[in-house]
Scaffold this active site. Structure first.
Site: not given
Ligand SMILES: Cc1ncc(C[n+]2csc(CCOP(=O)(O)OP(=O)(O)O)c2C)c(N)n1
Ligand SMILES: [Mg+2]
Lengths: 332, 348
Positions: A131, A62
């Site tokens: 959130h 971000e």
């Molecule tokens: C700072 C932030 N940006 C966006 C999000 C929304 N978000 C939640 S999970 C996610 C994807 C994360 O993927 P990864 O780190 O690969 O973990 P996985 O879900 O595959 O376990 C996003 C974009 C968030 N929670 N926090």
């Protein structure tokens, strides 16, 4: 001209498409906005229509993409940066609060920052402490940022389009729980170019006994409360939808208060240093004599958001709380 | 396996993986029946990472992870009851119903939380290691994160400092190949996630995250090494999530064939057949184990459903410690002067 019923989500989607179509310098950047069509499907179909140069998937970074947007804006592009949630904008706080609004001043007027930050903000359902931040009061405290909080599909479209055309940084704070809600909106471009002024409140319900100042998520609550107050207590409440927190339409607010002499503020955020604090101060400063009773406010409780549905309900603003505040202010 | 196999330990790993799988299948079902709300991110497919790494470390080692956290907590020994009750938002949940699915905490087991802001917990993981080193303890910190978390500022800042100050932390990237709908290859310019460690002059290891024995053995090796000589490690566990990102994700960014291919590499099926082949388990016993765990999972739903909601009168109890009726100050740091095994100094 035939009005159509569309959803808040569609309205935002149309606004994006129309502004992308109108100005080649406009682009949309954020997480999952392109190939996934948006985490909340606001950018549905835009990648297909405008291509990967204009609709850009960013990594989860971000601070990085907010700052890239600001830099691009300083040299002539018109970025729309989507935060999947304004709760995640806190990761980019330095960019949004420290870079974007200060540029014009710091450069002595040499650089301005025509950028839009948009995404969901405020109460949703059971997403827990991290959130569901209502950030409108937070960002409104930074000089140089405009903050709008649309509550209807028409406002969502008209305010977002205006935000894209504004030469200042504008934060468009959307309400997740309203994405599926419907309302009447003018036909899309080229037939109609719906642009609403930033800083103009609306009065969706008129009344003489009580003013309920609301915005975003609390507008629907204010309507519900107004109906109940009328039916059960004969109180005719006027509902004011701020639409824009900053700039603030004090003219409309003061006119309503001068008519009803009683005020409840229903805010999405917490009370301490919140929106109600500011509104109440301005009312007492400018039209103190018009008040027949102390102003009441309905806010989030002064606690982090708990996950439990029962506790969440108890801590968030609700129609019931607005009714209670309205009765108190009217002495019934 | 050349080493002597400890039958009990092997069976426990299978058991723990099955607990996670069956627990989450139940949770998924409850979500679909709309008995629970909010976000629900399932760990199914990735069980070997949490179970293997927990088996390789000590109960007093710290662990912290992101929001896909059920597996880590259960692997550490959290009961299915308190885990399920948390998703139901009940007072008997592991975080008293205040945290929800994304915020499992278990202080007694040094489970330092599920955390919902991507990458935001990585510095905390380094912080536990910092405290351990500061106090001269030989505990380590296990810090798990997704492949999507490695592009956020907090991650870089934390890893640099962890390396600079030789903090005993294992940063485990669970590379399930996607961050929501974004394939890791679309958000990283560096091709191999494991290569990230080089940027911090940190030792890096790649592990097959679908093989619970490999996870355990390689993490155990690292843990032993950094307990003696503190330094952080960067570990990439290659794995796969079978379910959508969260319950609302239709998963259109990957093909059915891709998903099926990975399901054939299932950590539980594979490990159970290995154990059967090695004579440590019979098919009969495996079925019995599974049935027993399924019953416990069903039981946990009953427990959650019959548990009370948190008391609205206690709404303000946990904002400041002064209001928390059960608040107890953290025990002060013991005097470790003269017995510091690391002769701790944080300067470069
Ligand atoms: C700072 C932030 N940006 C966006 C999000 C929304 N978000 C939640 S999970 C996610 C994807 C994360 O993927 P990864 O780190 O690969 O973990 P996985 O879900 O595959 O376990 C996003 C974009 C968030 N929670 N926090
Ligand atoms: Mg991932």
């Amino acid at each position: 001209m035939e009005m159509r019923e569309i959803t808040y989500r569609q309205a935002l989607n149309e606004a994006l498409a129309e502004e992308l179509e109108r100005d080649q310098n406009v682009f949309l950047m954020g997480e999952e906005v392109a190939q996934y069509n948006g985490a909340y499907k606001i950018s549905q179909g835009l990648l297909e229509r405008f291509g990967p140069k204009r609709i850009i998937d960013a990594p989860i970074a971000e601070a990085g993409f907010a700052g890239i947007g600001i830099g691009a804006a300083m040299v002539g592009l018109r970025p729309i940066i989507e935060f999947m949630s304004f709760s995640f904008s806190l990761v980019a706080f330095d960019q949004v609060a420290n870079n974007a609004p200060n540029m014009l001043t710091m450069s002595g007027g040499q650089f301005h920052c025509p950028i839009v930050f948009r995404g969901i903000n405020g109460p949703a359902h059971q997403l827990g402490a991290t959130h569901m931040h209502a950030t409108e009061n937070l960002y409104s405290n930074f000089a140089g940022l405009k903050v709008v909080v649309p509550s209807t599909p028409r406002d969502a479209k008209g305010l977002l389009k205006a935000a894209v055309r504004d030469d200042n940084p504008v934060l468009v704070m959307e309400v997740e729980l309203l994405y599926g809600s419907k309302g009447l909106v003018e036909p899309p471009m080229p037939e109609f170019d719906l642009v609403l002024p930033l800083g103009k409140a609306s009065v969706p319900r008129e009344g003489n006994d009580l003013t309920i100042l609301s915005y975003g998520r609390t507008v629907a609550y204010a309507h519900k409360a107004a109906e109940a107050l009328e039916k059960e207590h004969g109180i005719h409440a006027e509902v004011v939808d701020l639409r824009s927190i900053k700039p603030l339409d004090t003219e409309t607010i003061f006119a309503s208060v001068a008519k009803t002499h009683r005020v409840v503020v229903a805010e999405q955020c917490r009370p301490f240093c919140g929106i109600a604090s500011e509104l109440t101060f301005q009312i007492q400063e400018h039209i103190f004599d018009e008040l027949d009773a102390p102003v009441a406010r309905v806010s989030m409780e002064e606690i982090p958001v708990p996950y439990s549905e029962v506790l969440e309900h108890a801590m968030l603003p609700s129609p019931e709380k607005i009714i209670a505040a309205g009765r108190k202010v009217c002495g019934v | 396996m050349s080493k002597k196999v400890n039958k009990e330990a092997e069976l426990k790993m299978l058991y723990d993986m099955l607990v996670i799988r069956r627990f989450e299948e139940k949770a998924q079902q409850q979500y679909q029946m709309q008995k629970i709300g909010g976000f629900l991110h399932l760990y199914i497919g990735q069980e070997a990472v949490a179970v293997g790494s927990v088996a390789a470390t000590r109960p007093d080692d710290y662990m912290i992870t992101a929001y896909r956290d059920h597996g880590h907590a259960l692997a550490r020994g959290m009961g299915m009851n308190e885990a399920m009750a948390e998703i139901f938002g009940k007072a008997t949940g592991c975080s008293k119903g205040l945290g929800g699915s994304m915020h499992y905490f278990d202080k007694a087991r040094n489970m330092m939380g599920g955390h919902a802001i991507v990458g935001g917990h990585v510095p905390l993981g380094a912080g536990f290691a910092f405290a351990a080193r500061y106090r001269g303890e030989d505990r380590i910190s296990l810090c798990y994160m997704g492949d999507g978390a490695i592009n956020i500022g907090a991650f870089h800042e934390a890893l640099n400092m962890a390396a600079l100050w030789r903090l005993p932390a294992i940063f485990i990237c669970e590379n399930n190949q996607f961050a929501m709908g974004t394939a890791a290859t679309r958000s990283n310019h560096l091709k191999e996630i494991a290569d990230r460690g080089a940027g911090y002059n940190m030792k890096s290891v790649v592990i097959d995250g679908m093989d619970v024995r490999e996870v355990r053995d390689k993490i155990a090796e690292i843990a032993t090494a950094i307990r003696k000589e503190p330094e952080p490690y960067w570990v990439e566990c290659r794995t796969y999530r079978y379910r959508g990102h969260s319950m609302s994700d239709p998963g259109t960014y990957r093909t059915k064939e891709e998903l099926e291919k990975h399901k054939k590499d299932d950590p539980i099926t594979n490990f159970s057949s290995v154990l059967i082949k090695e004579g440590l388990l019979t098919d009969e016993e495996f079925k019995k184990m599974d049935a027993e765990i399924k019953a416990l999972a069903s039981e946990s739903v009953k427990f959650a459903e019959s548990s009370p909601d948190p008391d609205v009168a206690k709404l303000h109890d946990y904002t400041f410690v002064e209001n928390d009726p059960n608040y107890q100050p953290i025990a002060t740091t013991p005097d470790v002067r003269g017995q510091n095994p690391f002769s701790c100094t944080f300067s470069v």
